[in-house]
Design a protein around this motif. Sequence first.
Motif, short mmCIF file in Angstrom:
data_model
loop_
_atom_site.label_atom_id
_atom_site.label_comp_id
_atom_site.label_asym_id
_atom_site.label_seq_id
_atom_site.Cartn_x
_atom_site.Cartn_y
_atom_site.Cartn_z
N SER A 195 2.71 -5.57 3.91
CA SER A 195 2.15 -6.40 4.97
C SER A 195 1.96 -7.82 4.48
O SER A 195 1.66 -8.06 3.31
N VAL A 196 2.14 -8.75 5.41
CA VAL A 196 1.94 -10.17 5.10
C VAL A 196 1.56 -10.88 6.40
O VAL A 196 2.10 -10.59 7.46
N ARG A 197 0.60 -11.78 6.30
CA ARG A 197 0.23 -12.61 7.44
C ARG A 197 1.07 -13.87 7.37
O ARG A 197 1.02 -14.61 6.40
N LEU A 198 1.88 -14.08 8.40
CA LEU A 198 2.77 -15.23 8.45
C LEU A 198 2.09 -16.36 9.21
O LEU A 198 1.17 -16.12 10.00
N PRO A 199 2.52 -17.60 8.99
CA PRO A 199 1.84 -18.74 9.61
C PRO A 199 1.98 -18.76 11.13
O PRO A 199 2.93 -18.22 11.69
N GLN A 200 1.01 -19.41 11.75
CA GLN A 200 1.02 -19.55 13.20
C GLN A 200 2.27 -20.33 13.63
O GLN A 200 2.72 -21.24 12.95
N GLY A 201 2.83 -19.93 14.75
CA GLY A 201 4.03 -20.58 15.26
C GLY A 201 5.31 -19.84 14.93
O GLY A 201 6.37 -20.15 15.45
N LEU A 202 5.21 -18.85 14.05
CA LEU A 202 6.39 -18.07 13.66
C LEU A 202 6.61 -16.97 14.70
O LEU A 202 5.71 -16.19 14.98
N ALA A 203 7.79 -16.93 15.29
CA ALA A 203 8.13 -15.92 16.30
C ALA A 203 8.97 -14.81 15.65
O ALA A 203 9.59 -15.02 14.61
N ASP A 260 5.68 12.26 -8.54
CA ASP A 260 4.86 11.49 -9.46
C ASP A 260 5.74 10.90 -10.55
O ASP A 260 6.81 11.40 -10.84
N GLY A 261 5.29 9.82 -11.11
CA GLY A 261 5.99 9.23 -12.24
C GLY A 261 7.05 8.20 -11.88
O GLY A 261 7.66 7.62 -12.75
N LEU A 262 7.29 7.96 -10.59
CA LEU A 262 8.26 6.94 -10.21
C LEU A 262 7.60 5.57 -10.31
O LEU A 262 6.42 5.42 -10.04
N PRO A 263 8.37 4.56 -10.70
CA PRO A 263 7.77 3.23 -10.81
C PRO A 263 7.36 2.69 -9.44
O PRO A 263 7.96 3.01 -8.43
N SER A 264 6.33 1.85 -9.44
CA SER A 264 5.88 1.21 -8.21
C SER A 264 6.93 0.18 -7.78
O SER A 264 7.60 -0.41 -8.61
N PRO A 265 7.05 -0.05 -6.47
CA PRO A 265 7.97 -1.09 -6.01
C PRO A 265 7.58 -2.45 -6.56
O PRO A 265 6.39 -2.72 -6.78
N LYS A 266 8.56 -3.31 -6.80
CA LYS A 266 8.31 -4.67 -7.30
C LYS A 266 8.57 -5.65 -6.18
O LYS A 266 9.60 -5.61 -5.52
N ILE A 267 7.61 -6.54 -5.96
CA ILE A 267 7.75 -7.57 -4.95
C ILE A 267 8.02 -8.89 -5.66
O ILE A 267 7.24 -9.31 -6.50
N PRO A 274 1.58 -10.14 17.50
CA PRO A 274 1.47 -11.49 18.06
C PRO A 274 0.57 -12.42 17.23
O PRO A 274 0.74 -13.63 17.26
N ASP A 275 -0.36 -11.86 16.47
CA ASP A 275 -1.25 -12.70 15.66
C ASP A 275 -0.64 -13.09 14.31
O ASP A 275 -1.29 -13.70 13.48
N GLY A 276 0.64 -12.72 14.08
CA GLY A 276 1.35 -13.15 12.87
C GLY A 276 1.37 -12.16 11.73
O GLY A 276 1.84 -12.48 10.64
N LEU A 277 0.88 -10.95 11.94
CA LEU A 277 0.91 -9.94 10.88
C LEU A 277 2.24 -9.18 10.94
O LEU A 277 2.57 -8.56 11.94
N LEU A 278 2.98 -9.23 9.84
CA LEU A 278 4.23 -8.47 9.71
C LEU A 278 3.93 -7.25 8.85
O LEU A 278 3.42 -7.39 7.73
N VAL A 279 4.21 -6.07 9.39
CA VAL A 279 3.99 -4.81 8.66
C VAL A 279 5.31 -4.07 8.60
O VAL A 279 5.97 -3.87 9.62
N ARG A 293 0.87 -1.17 0.00
CA ARG A 293 0.00 0.00 0.00
C ARG A 293 0.90 1.22 0.00
O ARG A 293 1.81 1.31 0.82
N SER A 294 0.68 2.13 -0.93
CA SER A 294 1.51 3.33 -1.02
C SER A 294 0.67 4.57 -0.80
O SER A 294 -0.45 4.67 -1.29
N THR A 295 1.25 5.49 -0.04
CA THR A 295 0.66 6.81 0.15
C THR A 295 1.74 7.81 -0.26
O THR A 295 2.90 7.42 -0.47
N PRO A 296 1.42 9.08 -0.34
CA PRO A 296 2.47 10.06 -0.66
C PRO A 296 3.59 10.09 0.39
O PRO A 296 4.72 10.48 0.08
N ALA A 297 3.33 9.64 1.62
CA ALA A 297 4.33 9.70 2.69
C ALA A 297 5.14 8.43 2.86
O ALA A 297 6.30 8.48 3.27
N GLU A 298 4.55 7.25 2.57
CA GLU A 298 5.27 6.00 2.81
C GLU A 298 4.70 4.84 2.00
O GLU A 298 3.57 4.90 1.52
#
Length: 98
Positions: free
Chosen positions: A13-21, A87-94, A72-77, A4-9
Motif C-alpha cells: 500500500s502507498v498513499r499517492l499525492p492528491q491529483g493523481l488519477a 516458512d523460510g521464504l525471503p520477504s519481498p524486496k521493495i 478516490p482518496d489516493g490510497l493504492l493497495v 504487509r504479509s499474511t499466510p494467504a497474501e
Amino acid sequence: MRLRSTPAEHTLSVRLPQGLAPEMVTVCAKKGARLSVVADLWHRESDCHYEWEVAFSPADVDMMSVRAVFDPDGLLVIHVRRKSIMDGLPSPKICTPY
C-alpha cells in the motif's frame, strides 16, 4: 510503499499525492516474480514521478492473482496471493530506483 504479509497474501500500500488519477498509475507483472508500479502526474513539473519495483520469491506468489485497487482518496493497495503457506521464504524486496 508498505508491505504487509499474511499466510494467504502480500498486501502493498502507498498513499499517492492528491491529483493523481487511476489512469496515471501503471501496475505491471514482470518476469521473475517482479511487480513494477509507476505513477506520473503529467501536469506537474516537479514531484511528479513515483516508481517502485517489488521482487518476490517465485515459489511464494501467484503473479496471475495481482489485483490493484485505487481509492478516490489516493490510497493504492495491491494484493498478491501466496501460492501456499511456506516458512523460510525471503520477504519481498521493495526498491525505489530514485
